[in-house]
Design an enzyme around this catalytic site. Structure first.
Site, PDB file in Angstrom:
ATOM      1  N   ARG A 134       0.853  -1.175   0.000  1.00 33.63           N
ATOM      2  CA  ARG A 134       0.000   0.000   0.000  1.00 33.63           C
ATOM      3  C   ARG A 134       0.900   1.241   0.000  1.00 33.63           C
ATOM      4  NH1 ARG A 134      -2.306  -3.534   3.877  1.00 33.63           N
ATOM      5  NH2 ARG A 134      -4.431  -4.212   3.346  1.00 33.63           N
ATOM      6  N   LYS A 159      -2.197  -2.379   7.626  1.00 33.80           N
ATOM      7  CA  LYS A 159      -3.609  -2.171   7.910  1.00 33.80           C
ATOM      8  C   LYS A 159      -4.082  -3.230   8.901  1.00 33.80           C
ATOM      9  CE  LYS A 159      -7.843  -0.994   5.450  1.00 33.80           C
ATOM     10  NZ  LYS A 159      -8.469  -0.865   4.118  1.00 33.80           N
ATOM     11  N   HIS A 265      -2.599   2.770  -6.280  1.00 34.50           N
ATOM     12  CA  HIS A 265      -3.209   1.510  -5.845  1.00 34.50           C
ATOM     13  C   HIS A 265      -3.398   0.553  -7.025  1.00 34.50           C
ATOM     14  CE1 HIS A 265      -4.448   0.002  -2.007  1.00 34.50           C
ATOM     15  NE2 HIS A 265      -5.548  -0.519  -2.481  1.00 34.50           N
ATOM     16  N   TYR A 300     -10.193 -10.099  -7.125  1.00 33.01           N
ATOM     17  CA  TYR A 300      -9.239 -10.196  -8.233  1.00 33.01           C
ATOM     18  C   TYR A 300      -9.530 -11.392  -9.134  1.00 33.01           C
ATOM     19  CZ  TYR A 300      -6.820  -6.691  -5.522  1.00 33.01           C
ATOM     20  OH  TYR A 300      -6.524  -5.557  -4.819  1.00 33.01           O
TER      21      TYR A 300
END
Length: 317
Positions: A134, A159, A265, A300
């Protein structure tokens, strides 16, 4: 009174080790909540006023669902931790995030994008794609997080406040070694000038009081200038501005002539998609991305489906 209350809010956020970025965001949302209700003290309000504020954000300010949810979290934190007043969760609801497929680049498009980047930002973009980082995970990397022997990078406090190990692309090892050498030289100059400290979380700063001046704790991508730390008041060398990385990627995409929307991103999305294309299982990709729930990673697999649900159009029969 509002200012005093906001100071209490800052203190609670720091005691609970919230990041400075989160502190800034929470204080801003609470300030906006108070101003929306004509500076009424939150102790005099409750769920109806919170609902009205959230409706205002959604309907009049057109605030995104993630931002609405952050605003709700900020106001609830105020009530729970500062005012010690519980708001029944059933009286409120979070905004539903839109389910959109992520924008993904082909491998050739990634290489083309990287060709339009240079220097530090190219190296950072290579880590976003090559390691699936990230943006904030990338800018917060420290020298000691890079392990050349095992070809791995340790992502600290990602995160969800979790650490994880991600692959270090072999192709960028020479560039990373040069970057570390530059950081060491810069750090030596800072020490000679009477500075050389870097921000450390409170717990680490207490446990290792001299660590902030050690080379290993320095940011891998330091800022070009020293700055005053807003919490401690000391002059430190912080990491590079994350918005600068975003601008560099966006400008590179424009130079490359991409029609699709490309952000920093997008490189992380491409990392995940290309790993699945290469045959890696979904659980491995989930772990590398640091996703708590595999359902987040499953998006994905939809990107990989040819056409709609892998169905051939009847026009192609």
């Amino acid at each position: 009174m509002a200012k005093k209350l906001l100071d209490q809010l800052r203190e609670e956020l720091r005691l609970k080790h919230y990041s400075y970025r989160t502190e800034q965001a929470y204080v801003d949302w609470v300030r906006r909540f108070i101003l929306f209700h004509n500076k009424r003290h939150p102790a005099e309000m409750g769920a109806p006023e919170i609902r009205a504020f959230l409706a205002h954000l959604a309907q009049e300010r057109n605030v995104s669902a993630p931002a609405q949810n952050q605003a709700l979290s900020a106001v609830l934190f105020l009530y729970r931790e500062v005012l010690h007043k519980e708001i029944e969760p059933v009286l409120l609801s979070t905004a539903k995030r839109p389910q959109r497929l992520p924008s993904v680049l082909t491998r050739q498009e990634v290489l083309t994008l990287l060709e339009h980047l240079s220097g530090t930002f190219k190296l950072m973009a290579q880590l976003l794609y090559g390691s699936g980082l990230r943006r904030m995970e990338c800018v917060r990397l420290r020298i000691q997080d890079v392990d050349f022997e095992y070809k791995a990078i340790t992502v600290r406090d990602g995160k969800g406040e979790k650490d994880r190990i991600v692959p270090l692309p072999e192709t960028i090892i020479p560039a990373l070694r040069l970057q570390i050498e530059r950081v060491r030289l810069l750090h030596a100059e800072d020490l000679a000038a009477g500075y050389g400290e870097v921000y450390l979380p409170d717990a680490l700063a207490i446990k290792f009081p001299n660590a902030s001046r050690e080379p290993g704790w320095q940011y891998l991508f330091p800022a070009s200038r020293l700055a005053i730390d807003p919490r401690s008041g000391r002059k430190l060398r912080h990491h590079v501005d994350p918005s600068a990385l975003q601008r560099a990627v966006r400008q590179a995409a424009q130079k490359a002539g991409f029609q699709k929307r490309v952000t920093r991103h997008t490189l992380r999305h491409s990392f995940a998609t290309h790993l699945l294309q290469a045959g890696y299982d979904i659980r491995t990709v989930q772990e590398l991305l640091g996703h708590k729930d595999v359902r987040t990673t499953m998006i994905y697999t939809h990107v990989l489906e040819r056409g709609g649900r892998a169905v051939r159009s009847p026009l192609d029969f």
